[in-house]
Design a protein around this motif. Structure first.
Motif, short mmCIF file in Angstrom:
data_model
loop_
_atom_site.label_atom_id
_atom_site.label_comp_id
_atom_site.label_asym_id
_atom_site.label_seq_id
_atom_site.Cartn_x
_atom_site.Cartn_y
_atom_site.Cartn_z
N MET A 47 7.14 -2.00 9.06
CA MET A 47 7.74 -0.71 8.72
C MET A 47 8.24 0.02 9.95
N ASN A 48 7.48 -0.07 11.06
CA ASN A 48 7.81 0.69 12.26
C ASN A 48 8.65 -0.09 13.27
N LYS A 49 8.73 -1.41 13.06
CA LYS A 49 9.49 -2.29 13.95
C LYS A 49 9.01 -2.21 15.41
N GLY A 108 0.82 -1.20 0.00
CA GLY A 108 0.00 0.00 0.00
C GLY A 108 0.86 1.25 0.00
N GLU A 109 0.33 2.31 0.56
CA GLU A 109 0.99 3.61 0.51
C GLU A 109 1.95 3.84 1.68
N ILE A 110 2.05 2.88 2.60
CA ILE A 110 2.84 3.13 3.80
C ILE A 110 4.34 2.86 3.61
N GLY A 111 4.73 2.32 2.46
CA GLY A 111 6.17 2.08 2.27
C GLY A 111 6.46 1.00 1.26
N TYR A 112 7.51 0.25 1.52
CA TYR A 112 7.97 -0.81 0.63
C TYR A 112 8.92 -1.69 1.41
#
Length: 398
Positions: free
Chosen positions: A367-369, A84-88
């Motif tokens: 993404m945020n760990k 989605g748009e939150i990253g890769y």
């Protein structure tokens, strides 16, 4: 070098060791970074965007950006999980990435040497002696250190020599083949997608993978079952995906620990980091980001020890890491224990991955760990769905 005394000798130049060496050098300490060379660790190479930001790693080191993951069940069911748009999911080649980290350590003030660690020796002096060979069969050289950082990977020689029960750490054995990527994308291979196979025929207790690396790809598998043929599983997977015609560039294998050691230091002047400390995420096997975090906290603890002379400072490294990531590791460990134990459960696990709530929170956590706390009701929903899947209730299969 026998008369040289370094503040820190870092043994191992992977992400953990190179990061520790960089941080210690930037803190003003004299550092020797020892790397044996000639080896590339088998690794899918996946890194979250947060790693690039937290450790000032340039985007140019990414060879690919995966925008989705595909989970494949024992029955062959495919579940796509778009980021989605939150990253890769960033992909790196370990030979280039690790060397860049080592060179950054050198440019930060650390001295590099290529050599193979032999042992830590002691004499009447207060500081330990690190012995090593620059080449196989060559003469043994010795250098003294005020603190030794063992970042020499799973089954660490430093840890075995200096820490209790280090030789008992449980490992998954990983093997992969780096191949030239096929021309053009297809349903079997997509240069922007990570494929994960949860199939007992490919791995009885872990998973297999196909990760894109731009012009190349990593085809691999992990298992703790010593009687299982990892090479055979990769060969079978390549045949199934019509990847046998792709040129094989190299083959690599190594153990990967899946549980942090209970102790990272010897209470005096030795501390371990990265795979040597056992900090690879269970279930996923992700290690690069955690290795760099481990190298950072170990460097900070070692620096405090060098400034104060108080050995208890070394204990703070593990405490800080586990406070930040211990809960995630525990949850992933339980996930692996339950969901990877049989094909019946793997089938349910892949079905669960089709749930949008599961996908959203999974990617946010990656993404945020850290565990996402903004949506407590979503966590409750996932817990109930997870329980339903585990028990095999009818609603869980829809």
């Amino acid at each position: 070098m026998t008369e040289t005394i370094f503040d820190a000798v870092v043994i191992g130049g992977g992400p953990a060791g190179a990061t520790a060496a960089t941080e210690l050098a930037l803190a003003g300490h004299s550092v020797l970074l020892m790397e044996r060379g000639g080896r590339i660790k088998p690794c899918g190479g996946a890194v979250p965007p947060r790693m690039l930001k937290d450790f000032n790693v340039p985007q140019s080191l990414l060879v690919a950006r995966a925008r989705s993951a595909r989970m494949i069940s024992p029955s062959g069911r495919k579940v796509d999980m778009p980021v989605g748009e939150i990253g890769y999911v960033g992909m790196v080649d370990r030979d280039v990435f690790d060397e860049w980290l080592r060179e950054r350590a050198r440019m930060s003030g650390a001295q590099r040497v290529q050599g193979t660690f032999e042992k830590i020796e002691r004499d009447d002096n207060a500081h330990p002696i690190v012995s090593f060979r620059r080449e196989r069969g060559g003469p043994i050289e010795r250098v003294r250190a005020r603190v030794v950082v063992g970042a020499d990977g799973a089954r660490s020689s430093v840890a075995k020599q200096c820490l209790p029960d280090a030789e008992r750490v449980k490992c998954v054995f990983a093997y992969h083949e780096i191949i030239k990527s096929p021309e053009g994308d297809s349903d079997a291979f997509d240069g922007a997608r990570c494929d994960v196979f949860y199939q007992g025929r490919l791995s009885p207790d872990f998973y297999a993978w196909v990760f894109p690396h731009g012009d190349t790809a990593s085809i691999g598998v992990g298992s703790a079952n010593k009687g299982f043929s990892l090479r055979g599983a990769v060969s079978e997977m390549r045949s199934d995906l019509d990847l046998t015609r792709c040129e094989t560039l190299r083959r690599e294998g190594a153990p990967i620990p899946l549980k942090p050691l209970k102790r990272w230091d010897n209470g005096a002047d030795v501390i371990v980091a990265g795979d040597a400390a056992g900090i690879v995420a269970p279930a996923s096997g992700e290690g690069i980001y955690y290795a760099m975090v481990g190298g950072q906290v170990v460097a900070e603890a070692a620096s405090q020890f060098l400034r104060t002379g108080e050995a208890k400072a070394l204990r703070t490294a593990r405490k800080r890491f586990m406070k930040e990531h211990g809960r995630v590791f525990w949850i992933l460990g339980m996930m692996q224990y339950f969901w990877y134990s049989s094909d019946k459960r793997r089938e349910r696990f892949v079905t669960m991955c089709d749930d949008k709530d599961v996908q959203q929170l999974t990617w946010q956590a990656y993404m945020n760990k850290k565990l996402v706390r903004k949506k407590p009701l979503a966590h409750v929903k996932i817990f109930l769905k997870d329980t339903a899947h585990l028990l095999g209730l009818r609603a869980a299969t829809r």
